[in-house]
Structures are given as structure tokens and as C-alpha cells.
Design an enzyme around this catalytic site. Structure first.
Site, PDB file in Angstrom:
ATOM      1  CB  CYS A 138       0.515  25.042   5.380  1.00 50.99           C
ATOM      2  SG  CYS A 138      -0.104  26.406   6.377  1.00 50.99           S
ATOM      3  CG  HIS A 158       6.494  24.542   3.624  1.00 48.71           C
ATOM      4  ND1 HIS A 158       5.283  24.535   2.989  1.00 48.71           N
ATOM      5  CD2 HIS A 158       6.232  24.928   4.906  1.00 48.71           C
ATOM      6  CE1 HIS A 158       4.322  24.892   3.838  1.00 48.71           C
ATOM      7  NE2 HIS A 158       4.878  25.142   5.010  1.00 48.71           N
ATOM      8  CD  GLU A 179      11.596  23.483   3.155  1.00 47.75           C
ATOM      9  OE1 GLU A 179      11.193  24.575   3.613  1.00 47.75           O
ATOM     10  OE2 GLU A 179      11.226  23.030   2.063  1.00 47.75           O
ATOM     11  CE  LYS A 211       4.580  28.408   1.772  1.00 49.89           C
ATOM     12  NZ  LYS A 211       5.176  27.327   0.952  1.00 49.89           N
ATOM     13  CG  HIS A 257       2.154  30.149   3.941  1.00 48.69           C
ATOM     14  ND1 HIS A 257       1.614  29.181   3.121  1.00 48.69           N
ATOM     15  CD2 HIS A 257       2.667  29.490   5.016  1.00 48.69           C
ATOM     16  CE1 HIS A 257       1.798  27.995   3.683  1.00 48.69           C
ATOM     17  NE2 HIS A 257       2.428  28.156   4.823  1.00 48.69           N
ATOM     18  CG  PHE A 266       0.002  25.315  12.175  1.00 45.10           C
ATOM     19  CD1 PHE A 266       1.321  25.629  11.938  1.00 45.10           C
ATOM     20  CD2 PHE A 266      -0.798  26.272  12.787  1.00 45.10           C
ATOM     21  CE1 PHE A 266       1.850  26.870  12.292  1.00 45.10           C
ATOM     22  CE2 PHE A 266      -0.294  27.510  13.152  1.00 45.10           C
ATOM     23  CZ  PHE A 266       1.029  27.819  12.904  1.00 45.10           C
TER      24      PHE A 266
END
Lengths: 332, 423
Positions: free
Chosen positions: B170, B311, B322, B343, B348, B407
């Protein structure tokens, strides 16, 4: 650009290849002209046109990873973990596994590889239950019973940058990083970008290299029919012959190489036992605008010219020019 | 001194539209592109929604699509976006020498065909051999290479410069843009196509992200309310898909050819969490360092940032981590920051998500409008910052920060700013 122009050296090397484990074993084998090529033995390669490869035999991953880690990484990642540990030790860098501290935010990690999904054997076995009598896949059955059918860690194991995570976690590496995907170029790109990061000042130390598990049956299913591998299986170790008039294609190998970049000792106090092995020139990468699998014309330099832009770095100054050495002249 | 790098073109294929202008309009309008998932039969799945690209055919966009037949769904989005970005920048094969142009793309690893896996299992049963398998056709093998789409982009320009394929999940397009930025700064190229493309609306991803508990399962009947970053009722992310590509050029070269400069790339920072494979640390570590490094690389102070394109995945963990990181880096200045997450409208876009965030930042800088975070119905009191709830806000933006986390614990910060002749 605070770190621009810092001198960068290689202070440690780690690798696991078909020729052996560690820099000494590999160097001795290279100098002796030994071959790591042989018939693929990890599985029955009979469906393949090419049944040779540079497999790594007797690799013991438990020396480099915990049992818990081994449950979440595939074979390529394991090779990466081994090479990383060997490189760090070769560089004399104390780390968490050798009784030291985390390597922290000033240590970078740049890897390249061609990782595909992991744990395919188990997945294929588990998916047999969704096969209908007519042979088609029953997606709804998989959806309803996925928690039972799917190997629990399949998805985690398949993370492309999985080795980046596992190595960073193992050694407490928290600095700059990237994972480059590709074939023969990916590891070299990673090493080049790591060198730039150290030179620029984004990191003081960087672990960099590439890894692949290209002789696995899954990788071979993708490579086998592309016409880039030799099919002269009967020649065994003689089948792979770069630059020879009788060359007929490349061969895959399993490998992991890891270099430890540092800024020059003149400006950074390296730990005991750390000896810069080599100054580093400037890396270059090249795009392929031609059709895939089409070799460049004879004498075409590709894009290595970017290296020449660095003052003092001219082709004439290179003692040797490392090339990919693949059989049919596959350029990138 | 590093060479300066500017953005001169943007292209996008997203759930909000099949080009950059319609995507930007959708973001400003606060429109959701999330709907029923159609790429697979979702019967039996816990999740049946996604932010899909609608009615996109590459052949309708790129004339003479010779050599594009190997592209899978995500690659078509990337190539379509690249084509638009080049047109937007007014760049073609003759703009620069081929060796001065390159490509840096973030994308994801191939996904195996389910029927093929089942067929291999049947073969193993029939032969009694546990290691039996069948091979792919050459064309399929090419299609499964991540870099095939990048090669197609390079051919559009006859580009033989740097080729960088990034696969950090991502954060991939964030890394790709950052590495392209560095490549241009260091003089290795004059122009880079940079961004990402992805489409994880596959059987494998819907199933496995679901099993990991990362996807929301509570809004299948109300998909447009499903992605709700920073809201107290958030319960997981929504898969999206698309491609976003930007043209990055070295400033003097761009000026010499009279290019329209959209924004300047100012800073790039990366870090590793070294914490857990699929979670963000609650204390914001890793993100703190990538944000701080990007701002420092830009030669700015945190107080110089007007807008953060978050994000903001809509997972309980990411949004907390975040926000914590933003508070730690910005201190009191965090209270006046505008923060929003695209998003909330697109789902996403995984490997393409950071490039979409960069498009959002460039739009905000050029139009003086900050897109909202939609589905803000119940503020999460633990977070408590200005997430630009539900309605776009008119606001001058000089400098914007883009966050991308993934991830595997890879983090990216990018800082872009309004182009100013003197810096």
C-alpha cells in the site's frame, strides 16, 4: 543536500547460492570455476522444457530465523534472511541477534526480488475440496469456508516485501527502505538505490541486495515457455554457457546476495572488525522500450551511460564491466 | 544542490472517473465511488463491495494498443493513466532523448487463477504425484510480470532511462514517486513517469483481507457509507482499484520547453516500523519518522505544511496510529492542519493509493480547495483533528504532505508545494 558526495564503501557481504553459503565459499567456488548447475531435484520437473537449475541443497533456515518467523515466510524470504545475517556479521555490525542493539533509524534496507505467492503446495492441497464433479472451482464454497480452507498465514507469507519486514523486525532496522520487484535487475537496482541513500545522507548504513527462488516449480511455470531458458538438459553443467557460440539460453538459480553499504570510515566510526571492501562507483538502470524478450542489437549500450555522468567515472576507468551473462543476450 | 523536480502532468483511472479531471471533481464533490463488487461472484463472501473502476477499456483510450495485449486489469489502469499524464504534460517521444526518460511504478504481485490451482490439484490426484503441475502459456507468463505495464509505458515514450518497479504493497506508489524524485534530483533522468496501479478486487484478496479482519463487513447494504476514515464507526477498509500516474520533470528542462508546472516535489522520507506485519504501531512510530524525514528533506518546518493527505484507511488501527504520528510531529500546529482521506470516496487503491493522494495534493495546491473526508458522522474523540468532514473546504495550500503506510511496516512521506520560481 547534506550528505551529497559522501564516499560509500562495502563493508560486508552475505550470500547463499548454489555454490555455497557465505562469501568465502562462493568466492572459492567462483575462482575454481565450479558449477552449481544440475538437474532440478526439489520436485519432478518433467512438465518443464528446462529441467536444470542452480538449486541450493541442504539449506538450513533455522540458523537464521525463529520457528515463528519461518511460519510466515517462503523459501525466497528465508534465503534473504540468511544472506542478511551473514552480511551483518561479515561487516562486524553488532545487532540484536548477536547481543547488540537495534540497528535503528540510521540503517536502511533496500531489497529487490521476484517474490510470488508462498505456500502454494498447501494451498493447492486445501483447494481440492472446492473442486466440483465437473472439475470447476466452487467459489461460493471457498467463500463460505475460507477460514477453514485457506492456510491461515498464506496471505501474510505472500507479501512481496515480506523479507523487508522480517529482516527489519529481526535486527531493528527502521531507516529508509524500498523493495524493487523484477527479475535480474531488481537486486542491482536495490543496491544502487541503497548506495545513493548512504551517499546522500538518508542512511549511514544500508543492507542491500536481491533474492529469488527462481527454480521453484511455480517460478518455472512462468519462465519455462518464454524461450529464454536453455532446453539442452542433456548437457547438464555444460548447458549454461554465456558468450559461447553454442549458447542456447539461461538457467534460473536460487540465490540471495546482500551487501552492507556504509559511509566511508573517514567520516563514520565503524564498529570493530569493519573493513571497507571496496569503493563504489555509480549505479545505473535502464528501461526497455523494445519488445519484451528481444535482445538489444550488438553493441547497443543500453542506458549504462547514466553512470558516466559522475565526475571521474568514465568507462575507461572500469577494470571490468559486470554483465548479466545470460545465454541468449536477454538485455534486461 | 539537488536539481529541482516538478510535476507537469497527471493521469488517473479511478472509481471516481476514468481521467484525472473527473477524479478530481469527484473528490471535491465528496462523491463515493464504492458500490457492489462485480469482478467476482461474491455469493458467500463476507464482503461484497469495493471501489471499482467503471466502464474502462484501454483500447478506447490508447490508440493502436499494439503490445498491450498482455496487460491484466490493473495494468490497463496504469497504462491508461500514463497515457493521459503524457498528454496532460504535452510530452511525447521527441520531447527528450529516450535515455533521459524513465518509469517508476508501484504495483502488486500477480494473483494465481483459482481454476488453474484447482486443476493442478486434480492433476496431482490423477497422477498420484504430490509435485505434479502444469505450465502457463507464454502469454500468461508475461501477463503475470509486474513490470509488463511499465514496459508498455516506456514504449509510449521510447524511453530507455531508469526503470524502477516497486512492490511495497500500500505504500508502493509513494516509494515509486519518491525514487523517481531522487532519480531526477541526482541527474539520472530528465523526465520520469511515476505512480502506481492496482486491482486487488480478486477472489484471493477479498477472501484473505477479509480473513485478516482488515475489510469492513458492516456496510454491504450501504456501500457508499462503508469507507469512513477517522470516524468512530469505522470498522475496516474498502478495497478499491485504479491507476494514477504523474509526469515528473527536472525543473530547468520543464521550463525550457514551456511546460505548465502543476507543483514541485520537495521532500521524500521513508522508514520501517519493524513492529508487526499487518498492523501499525499505536504510538505512531515509523510514521513519525517518515513524516519528519520528508518535511526535513523539503527544507521545511512542520508549521509550513497546510494540508495532509492522510493514508486514512478506515481501519481502527491505522487511523489511530496515523493521527498519533501527526500529533507528535506537528505538535500544536496539528490543530490548524487540514487532514483528509481520499479513500473515504474511492476505497483503498492499495499500490496506487499514494499516487492518488499525490493527485489530491496537487489538485488542492492548484485549485485552493481541500477535498473532504466523507462519512464523518460520529467524530472519534480520541483523534480530534480537523479531518475536513463531508464537505470540501476552500483553503490556500502552499505545501502538502502525503502519507502512505503498508503491510510489512514500510512508510513513506512525500512533500509537494506550489511552484515558486525562487526557493
Amino acid at each position: 543536500m547534506s550528505g551529497s558526495g559522501r564516499q560509500v564503501v562495502i563493508s560486508g557481504i552475505g550470500l547463499v547460492t548454489a555454490l555455497g553459503e557465505g562469501p568465502e565459499a562462493n568466492w572459492k567456488a567462483l575462482v575454481a570455476g565450479e558449477s552449481g548447475i544440475g538437474p532440478i531435484e526439489a520436485y519432478d520437473p518433467s512438465p518443464l522444457q528446462t529441467r536444470l537449475g542452480g538449486e541450493i541443497a541442504d539449506f538450513d533456515a533455522t540458523k537464521y530465523a525463529t520457528k515463528r518467523q519461518l511460519r510466515t515466510v517462503n523459501r525466497g524470504d528465508r534465503l534473504a534472511m540468511a544472506a542478511a545475517r551473514i552480511a551483518l556479521d561479515d561487516a562486524g555490525l553488532a545487532h540484536k541477534q548477536s547481543g547488540g542493539d537495534e540497528l535503528g533509524y540510521r540503517t536502511g534496507l533496500y531489497l529487490g526480488g521476484n517474490k510470488s505467492l508462498g505456500r502454494m503446495e498447501q494451498l493447492i492441497e486445501e483447494l481440492k475440496v472446492i473442486r466440483r464433479p465437473d472439475g470447476t472451482a466452487d467459489l461460493e464454497h471457498l467463500a463460505r469456508h475460507g477460514d477453514v480452507i485457506m492456510p491461515p498465514l498464506f496471505f501474510v507469507e505472500g507479501l512481496p516485501a515480506g523479507a523487508v519486514f522480517t529482516i527489519s523486525q529481526t535486527y531493528g532496522i527502521r531507516g529508509s527502505s524500498t523493495f524493487f520487484a523484477g527479475y535480474a535487475d531488481a537486486g542491482a537496482t536495490a543496491i544502487g538505490r541503497a548506495m545513493r541513500a548512504v551517499r546522500r545522507g538518508d542512511a549511514d548504513v544500508a543492507l542491500a541486495g536481491g533474492y529469488d527462488d527462481a527454480t521453484s516449480w511455480w517460478s518455472m511455470t512462468l519462465l519455462d515457455r518464454l524461450g529464454i531458458l536453455t532446453t539442452r538438459n542433456e548437457r547438464g553443467q555444460q548447458a549454461y554457457r554465456p558468450y559461447d557460440r553454442d549458447r542456447s539460453g539461461g538457467l534460473p538459480g536460487r540465490a540471495r546476495r546482500c551487501w552492507c553499504w556504509r559511509r566511508s570510515r573517514r567520516r563514520w566510526r565503524a564498529g570493530p572488525g569493519s573493513t571497507p571492501r571496496s569503493p563504489v562507483t555509480v549505479p545505473g538502470t535502464t528501461g526497455a522500450r523494445r519488445r519484451r524478450r528481444t535482445p538489444r542489437a550488438a553493441g547497443s549500450p543500453g542506458r549504462c551511460g547514466v553512470r558516466w555522468r559522475t565526475p571521474g567515472c568514465r568507462p575507461a576507468t572500469w577494470a571490468t564491466s559486470p554483465r548479466t551473462g545470460r545465454g541468449p543476450g536477454w538485455a534486461t | 544542490m539537488s536539481r529541482r523536480v516538478v510535476i507537469t502532468g497527471v493521469g488517473a483511472v479511478t472509481p471516481l472517473g476514468n481521467d484525472a479531471p473527473s477524479t478530481w471533481r469527484g473528490l471535491v464533490e465528496g462523491r463515493s465511488g464504492v458500490g457492489r463488487l462485480t469482478t467476482i461472484d461474491t455469493t458467500g463472501f463476507d464482503v461484497s463491495i469495493a471501489g471499482e473502476v467503471k466502464d474502462f477499456r484501454l483500447a478506447d483510450v490508447v490508440p493502436g494498443s499494439v503490445g498491450l495485449r498482455h496487460l491484466l486489469r490493473p495494468g490497463t489502469f496504469g497504462v491508461g493513466a500514463a497515457w493521459e499524464a503524457l498528454r496532460d504534460a504535452g510530452v511525447d517521444k521527441d520531447t527528450y532523448d529516450g535515455a533521459d526518460m524513465g518509469v517508476a511504478m508501484g504495483a502488486c504481485v500477480d494473483r494465481p487463477d483459482l481454476q488453474w490451482l484447482v486443476d493442478v490439484g486434480a492433476l496431482r490426484d490423477a497422477t498420484g504425484r504430490a509435485d505434479a503441475f502444469s505450465t502457463y502459456a507464454p502469454s500468461d507468463a508475461l501477463a503475470y510480470s509486474q513490470n509488463i505495464a511499465s514496459a508498455a509505458m516506456a514504449r509510449m515514450l521510447d524511453a530507455t532511462g531508469p526503470m524502477l518497479g516497486v512492490s511495497t504493497a500500500c505504500s508502493a506508489s509513494g516509494h515509486a514517486v519518491g525514487e523517481a524524485f531522487r532519480t531526477l534530483q541526482e541527474g539520472d533522468a530528465t523526465l520520469m513517469l511515476a505512480g502506481g496501479y492496482d486491482s486487488l478486487t480478486t477472489w484471493l484478496d477479498v477472501l484473505c483481507f477479509g480473513l485478516l479482519g482488515a475489510l469492513t463487513k458492516e456496510y454491504n447494504d450501504d456501500p457508499q457509507r462503508a469507507s469512513r476514515p477517522f470516524d468512530d464507526q469505522r470498522s475496516g477498509f474498502v478495497l478499491g482499484e485504479g491507476g494514477v500516474v504523474l509526469v515528473l520533470e527536472e525543473l530547468e528542462a520543464a521550463r525550457a520547453r514551456g511546460a505548465h508546472i502543476l507543483a514541485e516535489v520537495l521532500g521524500y522520507g521513508t522508514s520501517l516500523n519493524a513492529w508487526r506485519m499487518t498492523d501499525s504501531p499505536p504510538d505512531g512510530s515509523g510514521a513519525i519518522e517518515s513524516i519528519a524525514a520528508a518535511i526535513a528533506d523539503a527544507g521545511l518546518e512542520p508549521g509550513d505544511i497546510d494540508y495532509v493527505v492522510a493514508h486514512g484507511t478506515s481501519t481502527p488501527g491505522n487511523d489511530l496510529s496515523e493521527t498519533t504520528a501527526i500529533r507528535k510531529v506537528f505538535g500544536d500546529a496539528a490543530e490548524r492542519l487540514l487532514i483528509s482521506s481520499p479513500k473515504s470516496m474511492t476505497g483503498h487503491l492499495t499500490a496506487a493509493s499514494a499516487a492518488l493522494s499525490l493527485l489530491t495534493a496537487v489538485g488542492a495546491i492548484n485549485h485552493g480547495v481541500v477535498p473532504p473526508t466523507i462519512n464523518q458522522e460520529t467524530p472519534d474523540r480520541r483523534l480530534g483533528l480537523d479531518f475536513v468532514p463531508n464537505t470540501a473546504r476552500r483553503q490556500e495550500v502552499r505545501h502538502a504532505l502525503v502519507n502512505a503506510f503498508a503491510f510489512g511496516g514500510t512508510n513513506v512521506g512525500l512533500v509537494v508545494g506550489r511552484y515558486e520560481e525562487k526557493r
